[in-house]
Design a protein around this motif. Sequence first.
Motif, PDB file in Angstrom:
ATOM      1  N   UNK A   1      41.915  68.525   4.064  1.00  0.00           N
ATOM      2  CA  UNK A   1      42.405  69.294   2.920  1.00  0.00           C
ATOM      3  C   UNK A   1      42.029  68.590   1.627  1.00  0.00           C
ATOM      4  N   UNK A   2      41.576  69.316   0.619  1.00  0.00           N
ATOM      5  CA  UNK A   2      41.369  68.724  -0.702  1.00  0.00           C
ATOM      6  C   UNK A   2      42.691  68.120  -1.205  1.00  0.00           C
ATOM      7  N   UNK A   3      42.622  67.001  -1.887  1.00  0.00           N
ATOM      8  CA  UNK A   3      41.456  66.317  -2.444  1.00  0.00           C
ATOM      9  C   UNK A   3      40.754  65.361  -1.484  1.00  0.00           C
ATOM     10  N   UNK A   4      41.156  65.361  -0.211  1.00  0.00           N
ATOM     11  CA  UNK A   4      40.582  64.429   0.755  1.00  0.00           C
ATOM     12  C   UNK A   4      39.576  65.115   1.677  1.00  0.00           C
ATOM     13  N   UNK A   5      38.944  66.164   1.176  1.00  0.00           N
ATOM     14  CA  UNK A   5      37.861  66.844   1.880  1.00  0.00           C
ATOM     15  C   UNK A   5      36.587  66.714   1.048  1.00  0.00           C
ATOM     16  N   UNK A   6      35.462  67.116   1.647  1.00  0.00           N
ATOM     17  CA  UNK A   6      34.163  67.113   0.979  1.00  0.00           C
ATOM     18  C   UNK A   6      33.697  65.678   0.686  1.00  0.00           C
ATOM     19  N   UNK A   7      32.680  65.552  -0.161  1.00  0.00           N
ATOM     20  CA  UNK A   7      32.124  64.221  -0.407  1.00  0.00           C
ATOM     21  C   UNK A   7      31.616  63.622   0.887  1.00  0.00           C
TER      22      UNK A   7
ATOM     23  N   UNK B   1      47.903  58.119  -8.764  1.00  0.00           N
ATOM     24  CA  UNK B   1      47.361  56.856  -8.274  1.00  0.00           C
ATOM     25  C   UNK B   1      45.952  56.565  -8.791  1.00  0.00           C
ATOM     26  N   UNK B   2      45.388  57.468  -9.567  1.00  0.00           N
ATOM     27  CA  UNK B   2      44.041  57.250 -10.100  1.00  0.00           C
ATOM     28  C   UNK B   2      42.955  57.329  -9.047  1.00  0.00           C
ATOM     29  N   UNK B   3      43.141  58.213  -8.074  1.00  0.00           N
ATOM     30  CA  UNK B   3      42.158  58.377  -6.999  1.00  0.00           C
ATOM     31  C   UNK B   3      41.291  59.607  -7.264  1.00  0.00           C
ATOM     32  N   UNK B   4      40.005  59.469  -7.007  1.00  0.00           N
ATOM     33  CA  UNK B   4      39.087  60.583  -7.236  1.00  0.00           C
ATOM     34  C   UNK B   4      39.100  61.547  -6.052  1.00  0.00           C
ATOM     35  N   UNK B   5      39.167  62.831  -6.304  1.00  0.00           N
ATOM     36  CA  UNK B   5      39.076  63.806  -5.204  1.00  0.00           C
ATOM     37  C   UNK B   5      37.651  63.936  -4.705  1.00  0.00           C
ATOM     38  N   UNK B   6      37.522  64.323  -3.444  1.00  0.00           N
ATOM     39  CA  UNK B   6      36.194  64.574  -2.900  1.00  0.00           C
ATOM     40  C   UNK B   6      35.585  65.811  -3.537  1.00  0.00           C
ATOM     41  N   UNK B   7      34.302  65.782  -3.735  1.00  0.00           N
ATOM     42  CA  UNK B   7      33.578  66.906  -4.322  1.00  0.00           C
ATOM     43  C   UNK B   7      32.445  67.305  -3.389  1.00  0.00           C
ATOM     44  N   UNK B   8      32.093  68.598  -3.361  1.00  0.00           N
ATOM     45  CA  UNK B   8      30.959  69.016  -2.532  1.00  0.00           C
ATOM     46  C   UNK B   8      29.713  68.205  -2.861  1.00  0.00           C
ATOM     47  N   UNK B   9      29.044  67.728  -1.808  1.00  0.00           N
ATOM     48  CA  UNK B   9      27.873  66.881  -2.006  1.00  0.00           C
ATOM     49  C   UNK B   9      26.589  67.715  -1.955  1.00  0.00           C
ATOM     50  N   UNK B  10      25.643  67.337  -2.784  1.00  0.00           N
ATOM     51  CA  UNK B  10      24.322  67.973  -2.736  1.00  0.00           C
ATOM     52  C   UNK B  10      23.566  67.445  -1.521  1.00  0.00           C
ATOM     53  N   UNK B  11      22.619  68.221  -1.064  1.00  0.00           N
ATOM     54  CA  UNK B  11      21.811  67.791   0.090  1.00  0.00           C
ATOM     55  C   UNK B  11      21.113  66.479  -0.223  1.00  0.00           C
ATOM     56  N   UNK B  12      21.209  65.522   0.703  1.00  0.00           N
ATOM     57  CA  UNK B  12      20.623  64.200   0.508  1.00  0.00           C
ATOM     58  C   UNK B  12      19.873  63.801   1.777  1.00  0.00           C
ATOM     59  N   UNK B  13      18.559  63.918   1.750  1.00  0.00           N
ATOM     60  CA  UNK B  13      17.731  63.628   2.921  1.00  0.00           C
ATOM     61  C   UNK B  13      17.748  62.157   3.297  1.00  0.00           C
ATOM     62  N   UNK B  14      18.158  61.275   2.371  1.00  0.00           N
ATOM     63  CA  UNK B  14      18.140  59.833   2.656  1.00  0.00           C
ATOM     64  C   UNK B  14      19.044  59.471   3.827  1.00  0.00           C
TER      65      UNK B  14
END
Length: 455
Positions: free
Chosen positions: A234-240, A281-294
């Motif tokens: 569940x957001x904010x602990x999803x994605x990324x 707590x100053x924690x960053x939420x996960x954000x959808x990630x762009x495709x990264x072939x690396x």
Amino acid sequence: MRKIRFVDTTLRDGNQSLWDATGLTTGMILSVAADMDRAGFKAIDFISSIHMGVSVRYHKENPFEKIRLAAKAIPNTPLSFGTTGRRFIGFVRSPDSIVELVLKTVAANGIRRVWLIDAAHDIDVISKNARMAKQAGIEEFVVALSYSISPVHTDAYYAQKAREIVACREVDTVYLKDQGGLLTPERVRELVPVIREAIGEKPLEIHTHCSAGLGPQVYLEAIRQGIDILHTAMPPLADGTSQPSIFQIVEEMKGLECETDVAMDVLKGISERLYAIAEKEGRKPGMPAAYDAAYYEHQVPGGMVSTLKRQLGEAGMEHRLPEVIEEIKRVRKELGYPIMVTPLSQFVGTQAAMNIISGKRYKIVPDGIIQYVLGYFGESPAAIDPEVLDKVHSLEKTKKMMKEAFPQPSIEEIRKASGMGPEVSDEEFLLRYSLKQNEVEAMLAAGPINPEYAC
């Protein structure tokens, strides 16, 4: 309509992937526990040995008490514990007696589901842990088929491993674990039918990460291929670098004529609460990630990147991270393509960092690499490079370890050798065995866990 079920990963893998496993205290978890219990999840991915160590070191909380409190607050939904089956908390292999006691102790405190990931897919280790878990009273024993990309990790490899796993009658469920976020929809289309045929009627779950940007698409293709149990957060602990958001998956699977019994209105309230915690707590939420072939080249799990940055930063070399990533690819090939999952991913990453920091490859060889070469964590998937093998075997520490079989003392023998008699509880004994004494003392001095969290 097909019914899709969900295993929630917010509290364990979401927290680990995005907030380095330190983000959630017991009080924070308990503030959403009642709602999580009525959300309708098949299970909740709750804790692993890594998180148990974090509870002691960072939060001064007894992880066994943490399990007890959560199990009391979440009585209807199975809480799960994750293990490699060879160690506890640290990255050093533990005797079987310790692993067995861990399983007994987490079960006694409320864990009902155990998932095991062994990077070598060693059937002897899997079977042994499955038997111990069932004897401890665990209701569901789940084994990971850990996905990797290499010349040896083929469809035939996974089919054979799957057949071996389900031949163990104590194994209840299999799940395709994509810890590196390496699966693509095309690969799911090829691999899932192979695994399904190999495991027969056993339930099949899927677990991926969004690191390379394809997590949601992978899940939709998995549904098309007949998988109906998904691991989401569940957001904010999803994605990324975490799992796909359950909100996105539920919305998009409607086009596949699927439904779920999960209470989405309840989940929205939990997500709002977690966002409030993140803000406080100053924690960053996960954000959808762009495709990264690396990611398909280095295969480093997302949560490891921050650790590598810290290691290099301590040596004033954080700017050399790209070199370390390149070195990881080289080291992994030389070591016979180990699957990049705990603890082998940490071993490979540490060796690569040491090679870059020291300026000379394999000048320093950590104990984990020596143990891997000696087979402490199973056979290497492919042959280890002869030159690297010679370097490791020439070390005095390696020669000493080669002369001695891996010790398998009983709990009584370990207690006697460490001076911990019967007056020390099993919980305290396991923590003192696995952690520094000052860390355990600080936890004990902090007293019982504070179950409250004000936001």
